[in-house]
Every structure is written in structure tokens, then in C-alpha cells.
Write a protein that holds these residues in place. Structure first.
Motif, mmCIF file in Angstrom:
data_model
loop_
_atom_site.group_PDB
_atom_site.id
_atom_site.type_symbol
_atom_site.label_atom_id
_atom_site.label_comp_id
_atom_site.label_asym_id
_atom_site.label_seq_id
_atom_site.Cartn_x
_atom_site.Cartn_y
_atom_site.Cartn_z
ATOM 1 N N LEU A 110 51.830 -22.742 -24.952
ATOM 2 C CA LEU A 110 52.507 -21.492 -24.626
ATOM 3 C C LEU A 110 51.819 -20.359 -25.358
ATOM 4 C CD1 LEU A 110 55.843 -21.345 -26.636
ATOM 5 C CD2 LEU A 110 53.989 -22.941 -27.132
ATOM 6 N N PRO A 111 52.034 -19.105 -24.910
ATOM 7 C CA PRO A 111 51.445 -17.954 -25.607
ATOM 8 C C PRO A 111 52.001 -17.838 -27.023
ATOM 9 C CG PRO A 111 52.199 -17.334 -23.421
ATOM 10 C CD PRO A 111 52.735 -18.689 -23.680
ATOM 11 N N GLN A 112 51.195 -17.283 -27.910
ATOM 12 C CA GLN A 112 51.596 -17.154 -29.296
ATOM 13 C C GLN A 112 52.856 -16.284 -29.409
ATOM 14 O OE1 GLN A 112 48.542 -15.614 -31.830
ATOM 15 N NE2 GLN A 112 49.728 -15.858 -33.725
ATOM 16 N N GLY A 113 53.825 -16.775 -30.195
ATOM 17 C CA GLY A 113 55.060 -16.033 -30.424
ATOM 18 C C GLY A 113 56.101 -16.175 -29.340
ATOM 19 N N SER A 114 55.799 -16.944 -28.326
ATOM 20 C CA SER A 114 56.739 -17.090 -27.222
ATOM 21 C C SER A 114 57.790 -18.148 -27.522
ATOM 22 C CB SER A 114 55.996 -17.463 -25.938
ATOM 23 O OG SER A 114 56.908 -17.736 -24.891
ATOM 24 N N SER A 115 59.009 -17.950 -26.994
ATOM 25 C CA SER A 115 60.090 -18.929 -27.120
ATOM 26 C C SER A 115 60.725 -19.110 -25.747
ATOM 27 C CB SER A 115 61.130 -18.462 -28.141
ATOM 28 O OG SER A 115 60.571 -18.323 -29.427
ATOM 29 N N PRO A 116 60.108 -19.884 -24.888
ATOM 30 C CA PRO A 116 60.647 -20.075 -23.548
ATOM 31 C C PRO A 116 61.895 -20.958 -23.589
ATOM 32 C CG PRO A 116 58.781 -21.508 -23.852
ATOM 33 C CD PRO A 116 58.871 -20.663 -25.091
ATOM 34 N N SER A 117 62.535 -21.070 -22.435
ATOM 35 C CA SER A 117 63.780 -21.819 -22.365
ATOM 36 C C SER A 117 63.706 -22.842 -21.246
ATOM 37 C CB SER A 117 64.947 -20.856 -22.112
ATOM 38 O OG SER A 117 66.139 -21.565 -21.867
ATOM 39 N N LEU A 118 64.058 -24.126 -21.609
ATOM 40 C CA LEU A 118 64.218 -25.193 -20.626
ATOM 41 C C LEU A 118 65.705 -25.436 -20.443
ATOM 42 C CD1 LEU A 118 61.469 -27.727 -21.750
ATOM 43 C CD2 LEU A 118 61.581 -26.575 -19.536
ATOM 44 N N GLY A 119 66.162 -25.383 -19.220
ATOM 45 C CA GLY A 119 67.599 -25.481 -18.982
ATOM 46 C C GLY A 119 68.156 -26.866 -19.176
ATOM 47 N N THR A 120 67.592 -27.869 -18.490
ATOM 48 C CA THR A 120 68.068 -29.259 -18.576
ATOM 49 C C THR A 120 66.858 -30.154 -18.806
ATOM 50 O OG1 THR A 120 67.959 -29.360 -16.156
ATOM 51 C CG2 THR A 120 70.096 -28.880 -17.149
ATOM 52 N N PRO A 121 66.367 -30.224 -20.027
ATOM 53 C CA PRO A 121 65.091 -30.929 -20.278
ATOM 54 C C PRO A 121 65.165 -32.431 -20.074
ATOM 55 C CG PRO A 121 66.108 -30.238 -22.338
ATOM 56 C CD PRO A 121 66.910 -29.605 -21.243
ATOM 57 N N LEU A 122 66.347 -33.026 -19.989
ATOM 58 C CA LEU A 122 66.450 -34.481 -19.814
ATOM 59 C C LEU A 122 66.877 -34.840 -18.392
ATOM 60 C CD1 LEU A 122 68.106 -35.495 -23.219
ATOM 61 C CD2 LEU A 122 65.662 -35.411 -22.608
ATOM 62 N N ALA A 123 66.729 -33.932 -17.480
ATOM 63 C CA ALA A 123 67.054 -34.204 -16.080
ATOM 64 C C ALA A 123 65.778 -34.233 -15.262
ATOM 65 C CB ALA A 123 68.005 -33.132 -15.550
ATOM 66 N N ARG A 124 65.912 -34.770 -14.074
ATOM 67 C CA ARG A 124 64.733 -34.849 -13.207
ATOM 68 C C ARG A 124 64.183 -33.453 -12.891
ATOM 69 N NH1 ARG A 124 63.895 -35.101 -7.557
ATOM 70 N NH2 ARG A 124 66.140 -34.959 -7.224
ATOM 71 N N ASN A 125 65.066 -32.498 -12.630
ATOM 72 C CA ASN A 125 64.674 -31.105 -12.388
ATOM 73 C C ASN A 125 65.229 -30.247 -13.515
ATOM 74 O OD1 ASN A 125 63.615 -31.934 -9.871
ATOM 75 N ND2 ASN A 125 65.646 -31.649 -8.918
ATOM 76 N N THR A 126 64.530 -29.202 -13.871
ATOM 77 C CA THR A 126 64.989 -28.324 -14.934
ATOM 78 C C THR A 126 64.674 -26.874 -14.586
ATOM 79 O OG1 THR A 126 64.928 -27.845 -17.304
ATOM 80 C CG2 THR A 126 62.837 -28.420 -16.260
ATOM 81 N N THR A 127 65.493 -25.967 -15.139
ATOM 82 C CA THR A 127 65.148 -24.551 -15.025
ATOM 83 C C THR A 127 64.240 -24.170 -16.177
ATOM 84 O OG1 THR A 127 67.119 -23.927 -16.275
ATOM 85 C CG2 THR A 127 67.295 -23.977 -13.863
ATOM 86 N N PHE A 128 63.464 -23.117 -15.958
ATOM 87 C CA PHE A 128 62.505 -22.697 -16.972
ATOM 88 C C PHE A 128 62.391 -21.178 -16.915
ATOM 89 C CE2 PHE A 128 57.974 -22.029 -18.337
ATOM 90 C CZ PHE A 128 58.150 -22.387 -19.653
ATOM 91 N N GLU A 129 62.444 -20.565 -18.102
ATOM 92 C CA GLU A 129 62.352 -19.115 -18.181
ATOM 93 C C GLU A 129 61.371 -18.734 -19.281
ATOM 94 O OE1 GLU A 129 65.152 -15.424 -19.606
ATOM 95 O OE2 GLU A 129 66.056 -16.916 -18.245
ATOM 96 N N THR A 130 60.376 -17.944 -18.921
ATOM 97 C CA THR A 130 59.406 -17.452 -19.898
ATOM 98 C C THR A 130 59.889 -16.139 -20.485
ATOM 99 O OG1 THR A 130 58.133 -16.205 -18.268
ATOM 100 C CG2 THR A 130 57.560 -18.532 -18.558
ATOM 101 N N ASP A 131 59.320 -15.824 -21.659
ATOM 102 C CA ASP A 131 59.679 -14.558 -22.296
ATOM 103 C C ASP A 131 58.456 -13.742 -22.689
ATOM 104 O OD1 ASP A 131 58.703 -16.127 -24.315
ATOM 105 O OD2 ASP A 131 60.346 -15.724 -25.724
ATOM 106 N N ALA A 132 57.295 -14.153 -22.214
ATOM 107 C CA ALA A 132 56.071 -13.426 -22.552
ATOM 108 C C ALA A 132 55.063 -13.598 -21.426
ATOM 109 C CB ALA A 132 55.487 -13.911 -23.878
#
Length: 517
Positions: A110-132
């Protein structure tokens, strides 16, 4: 259980290695209809993904004794594009001969300093949101019943692209007429500000923008010109874009405004001013009186060719005025208003004859008002009959209370060459007095021998409706006033607020009227 054949083992090995790097869009499972589904697409409702263990696991929860367990195959989404702050869904899948029992998503770069978000990391599908802004590698790990695993990854490109401003098309609109400008934009995020501007124009005044910082605004120009317009849009990242378009305005007729209706009394001058606005210049101004009370001979507004003008009504009634202006393009516009003359006295008598719409003549007819104490008309009662010979300013007939002007009569108008009008007024009539109204055909002055006479009697201040009205009434005349007709019109009794009128309707010779009331 019999061991698998060598051919079967070779087939499994080939499928495990060949499936590790499928091309974009490769088919790896089937939908309900048996058709293939592309990589990354969610399965139809109720379908079990390839290699997945059905709900509850296998019946015995383990791989059968002696079975060969090959590693699973992790299958990831194709590369994805997004923008900081936007949520996307990453789709995972897997293949295994005995079933996938666990899924795990991790961000491995990931880019330096970034803190992205994984919605459901233990599921087959997950949401993902970047912040940089930058590239993110998201890895999926799958494991089967035997604990064997496999990984795959999806490259997520987080980019911020500038918005695209979308302007209205070039347009042609009339001057001094508001139009709505609709703005639009495309962006990978959202628009946070809009700004409308007039970049340039060739007019002597600026146009008016209603809400220049809104998505839609109004535009109004006072002059014929071309206006270069600009729309600037800004997204949530501060990125901007502009677009431009042209507004061409066309001429319109002037906008003309008349004053509000005016109220006055007869013979009191009134002044007013009209207004006119145009996208060019006002070339001409014209005031006209388009209607007036019957019998009125008041001339129209003067000056007639300026916005500010004046007028003097001569009779009770409504005078309709019209202002017409024409601009330098030859476009006219007009408006109308009324001057309303009401009574200003307790008793008012008006008279006219052979009105203008009749054949013109220069006959002379006189109005008389007789005091209750008078025994005869005109010269027969000295100063108790108000008429042209004794009742015009500066002459004064001091009736009733000595030196009390309001109860004195006065003749305001005396016309000797035509159709009148004439009028006699008493400001404050005496309660209980019965005044008499008479008309004398003084002379025909070589014109018509018959006069068609009209009389109106008004009682009460600020009144526009006569309490008695008669005419046309024909009286005869010649060049000898003493032998001409004298019409005794009516008796008028004042009660303090209004009056009662008793018609007389008697015609005698003038010399007879001078001998008896």
C-alpha cells in the motif's frame, strides 16, 4: 477405497498448476443455467462457488481415508480502479477437490501512510476502501479441509481524476428575460462546488446571474450583446475543470410602466412620471388621453412627448391615459392608468350641450343656480342667482352666513363658444335649503337653433356618481337672449350628507324667467 490411478493424479496436478494464473475474464464456474460466470462476478443466489464446502461441511467433516488431497486454487478478481474514499467490493473464489473451508483477505502492499479498510476480511467477498492515491495489493488466501492453501492477489489502483465540467450549449435568448442555465459534471467522486462566470461581453452593462455558486443559475441581460460564459466545477479533492459557452441576446420591446391610478378633484392639476426601460435607447414618448367623461373638454396630458407630464380634469369622472414608447429598433410598448376626478364640494352641478361627437357649433348656453330666497332668475333676483354675470372669480356672491365662503356658490367654468362644460359648486350647502338649477340658451351665435343639453347633479364629497342626471334635453335659441328658452331643470334639497332632487322640467322664455321663480 481403491487408490486413484496415475492418470487421475496427473490430471489433478495439471489442473492445479494450470489454474493458478487464469487470464482476465476466464471462466471458472457455472451459473444456475449451466452457463459460465466470469472471474470476479458474484454467484447467483443459492449457488455454491467452485470448490466451496456446502453449509455444514462435508457429511463426515474430513477427507476420506486414503484419498489424495491436492492444494486448492485461489481465484481473485481482475485488477480494479477506485478513488480515495470510495468503497468497492472484491470478489474471491476457489477450486478444490474436497472444498474450500476458509477465506482470508490481507493488504500486502500500500502507499506510505495509508490505512485502507477491509470490510469482511474472513469472507469470500469483502468491501475495500482506500484513503490515499496509489497502488494497493490485496491478497486472498484460501484453505481446504486438509489445511492446504493457496493465494492470489488483486491490484487496486486508487486514482483521483479531475472532474469534467459540462456546460449548456450555445444559446440565443431575448434581453430582459430570465433564463435558467443548467450545469452538469462527471467525476470519479463528487462535486463540491459550482461557479458561473461572465468571462467577457460587448455590452455597456453587466448581466445578472441569480445564484452563481449553485449547480443551476438564472441569467438575465439588459442589452443586446454576446456573453462568453464559464462554468467551473470542483470535486472533493480540490480538482477543477471548466467549460465555456456563448449566450447571444436578441432585442425585445421596451418595458414601460405607468403610475398608479390618481384621484383628484376637477380643475386641480395633477403631475406624474412614467418610466421606460429598453435594451437599446428610447426613441420616442407619447401620452394620450384615450377616454374622458362625456362633456369634458379637458385637453390631454402636456407635455405629451416627455415621461413627466401633467393634466387638469374639468368634470367629475374617469380619464384614461396611455403612455406609448418606441425604442431605436422601432419596437413599441404601452401602458395605461386612470385619473379619477371626484366631487370636492357638497353640491356640484355640471352642464354641457351639443357634445363634441355632434356637429360642431359655437352656441352659448349658460348654467344657473338659484338661492331658495330668490323670487326670479337672472336679473330678476339680483345676486341670488349664480351665473356667468355675477358668480365667476373674482366675483363673490355672499349667500347665507355673512363672509362665510363655504356656503357661497361659484361658477368655475363658463364656455361661450361651443359645447361647454360649465359647472357651479357650493362647498357647504345649508341644511334644508332647496336650490334650483336652470339652463338658459343665451345665443346661437349664428349656429344651431337647437341645443341638446345634459345636466348632472352631484351631492356629497368624494363622490363620482350623480344623484340626478338628465339629457339630452332640447331647448331653442336665436341671436336674441331674452326670447330664447330658459329650462328650469330641478330643485335640490341638501340634508347635511346628500340631497334630494325634484325634477321640474319646465321651459319658458328667458324674459319670463326673470319675472318669476
Amino acid at each position: 477405497m481403491r487408490p486413484r490411478s496415475l492418470a487421475l493424479l496427473v490430471l489433478v496436478a495439471l489442473s492445479a498448476t494450470a489454474g493458478c494464473s487464469r487470464p482476465l475474464g476466464a471462466v471458472f464456474r457455472q451459473g444456475r443455467d449451466g452457463g459460465p460466470l466470469p472471474d470476479g462476478a458474484p454467484p447467483p443466489d443459492g449457488a455454491v462457488p467452485d470448490g466451496a464446502v456446502p453449509d455444514g461441511g462435508r457429511p463426515d467433516g474430513a477427507i476420506p481415508d486414503g484419498a489424495v488431497n491436492e492444494p486448492p486454487l485461489a481465484i481473485c478478481d481482475e485488477d480494479r480502479d477506485t478513488a480515495p474514499g470510495r468503497t468497492i467490493t472484491l470478489y474471491g473464489d476457489g477450486e478444490d477437490d474436497w472444498g474450500i473451508v476458509s477465506w482470508s483477505w490481507d493488504v500486502v502492499s500500500l502507499p506510505q501512510g495509508s490505512s485502507p479498510s477491509l470490510g469482511t476480511p474472513l469472507a469470500r467477498n469483502t468491501t475495500f476502501e482506500t484513503d490515499a492515491i496509489g497502488d494497493y495489493t490485496v491478497q486472498l488466501t484460501v484453505r481446504d479441509l486438509g489445511g492446504l492453501g493457496d493465494t492470489c492477489s488483486t491490484l487496486v489502483r486508487s486514482r483521483v481524476n479531475p472532474p469534467t465540467a459540462i456546460c449548456p450549449p450555445d444559446m440565443t435568448v431575448p434581453t430582459r428575460t430570465p433564463v435558467t442555465l443548467h450545469g452538469d459534471a462527471q467525476d470519479d467522486g463528487y462535486i463540491v462546488s459550482w461557479r458561473w462566470q461572465v468571462v467577457s461581453h460587448n455590452a455597456d452593462t453587466d448581466p445578472v446571474l441569480g445564484t452563481p455558486n449553485a449547480q443551476n443559475t438564472s441569467f438575465q441581460a439588459l442589452r443586446v450583446a454576446q456573453y462568453q460564459m464559464r462554468l467551473t466545477v470542483t470535486d472533493e479533492h480540490g480538482l477543477t475543470d471548466i467549460c465555456q459557452f456563448l449566450i447571444t441576446t436578441t432585442p425585445t420591446p421596451p418595458t414601460v410602466t405607468c403610475p398608479a391610478d390618481i384621484y383628484t378633484v376637477p380643475l386641480v392639476p395633477v403631475q406624474w412620471t412614467g418610466s421606460a426601460i429598453d435594451d437599446g435607447a428610447i426613441a420616442s414618448v407619447r401620452w394620450d388621453m384615450i377616454s374622458q367623461p362625456a362633456g369634458s373638454s379637458a385637453p390631454g396630458p402636456s407635455p405629451a412627448t416627455q415621461l413627466s407630464t401633467g393634466f387638469t380634469p374639468d368634470l367629475v369622472g374617469t380619464y384614461l391615459m396611455r403612455l406609448t414608447v418606441t425604442d431605436d429598433q422601432g419596437n413599441p410598448a404601452s401602458c395605461q392608468f386612470s385619473v379619477n376626478a371626484t366631487t370636492g364640494e357638497g353640491l356640484r352641478v355640471e352642464m354641457y350641450w351639443n357634445p363634441p361627437e355632434s356637429p360642431y357649433d359655437n352656441s352659448d348656453v349658460d348654467l344657473h343656480l338659484l338661492h331658495p330666497s330668490a323670487s326670479a332668475w337672472a336679473g330678476g333676483s339680483a345676486d341670488l342667482d349664480c351665473y356667468y354675470a355675477n358668480c365667476q372669480v373674482p366675483q363673490i356672491l355672499d349667500w347665507d352666513v355673512l363672509n362665510y365662503t363655504p356656503d357661497n356658490p361659484h361658477l368655475d367654468l363658463d364656455d361661450t363658444m361651443g359645447y361647454g362644460p360649465e359647472n357651479i359648486n357650493v362647498g357647504s350647502p345649508v341644511i334644508g335649503h332647496s336650490y334650483a338649477v336652470g339652463v338658459h340658451y343665451y345665443s346661437n351665435n349664428g349656429s344651431s337653433a337647437t341645443a341638446q343639453v345634459y345636466v348632472k347633479i352631484y351631492c356629497g364629497i368624494t363622490n363620482m356618481n350623480p344623484v340626478y342626471e338628465v339629457g339630452p334635453f332640447a331647448i331653442q335659441g336665436s341671436s336674441d337672449p331674452s326670447n330664447n328658452d330658459f329650462w328650469k331643470v330641478a330643485s335640490v334639497t341638501w340634508n347635511g350628507f346628500t340631497c334630494a332632487v325634484t325634477p321640474i322640467g319646465q321651459v319658458v322664455r328667458h324674459w319670463q324667467a326673470e319675472q318669476a321663480r
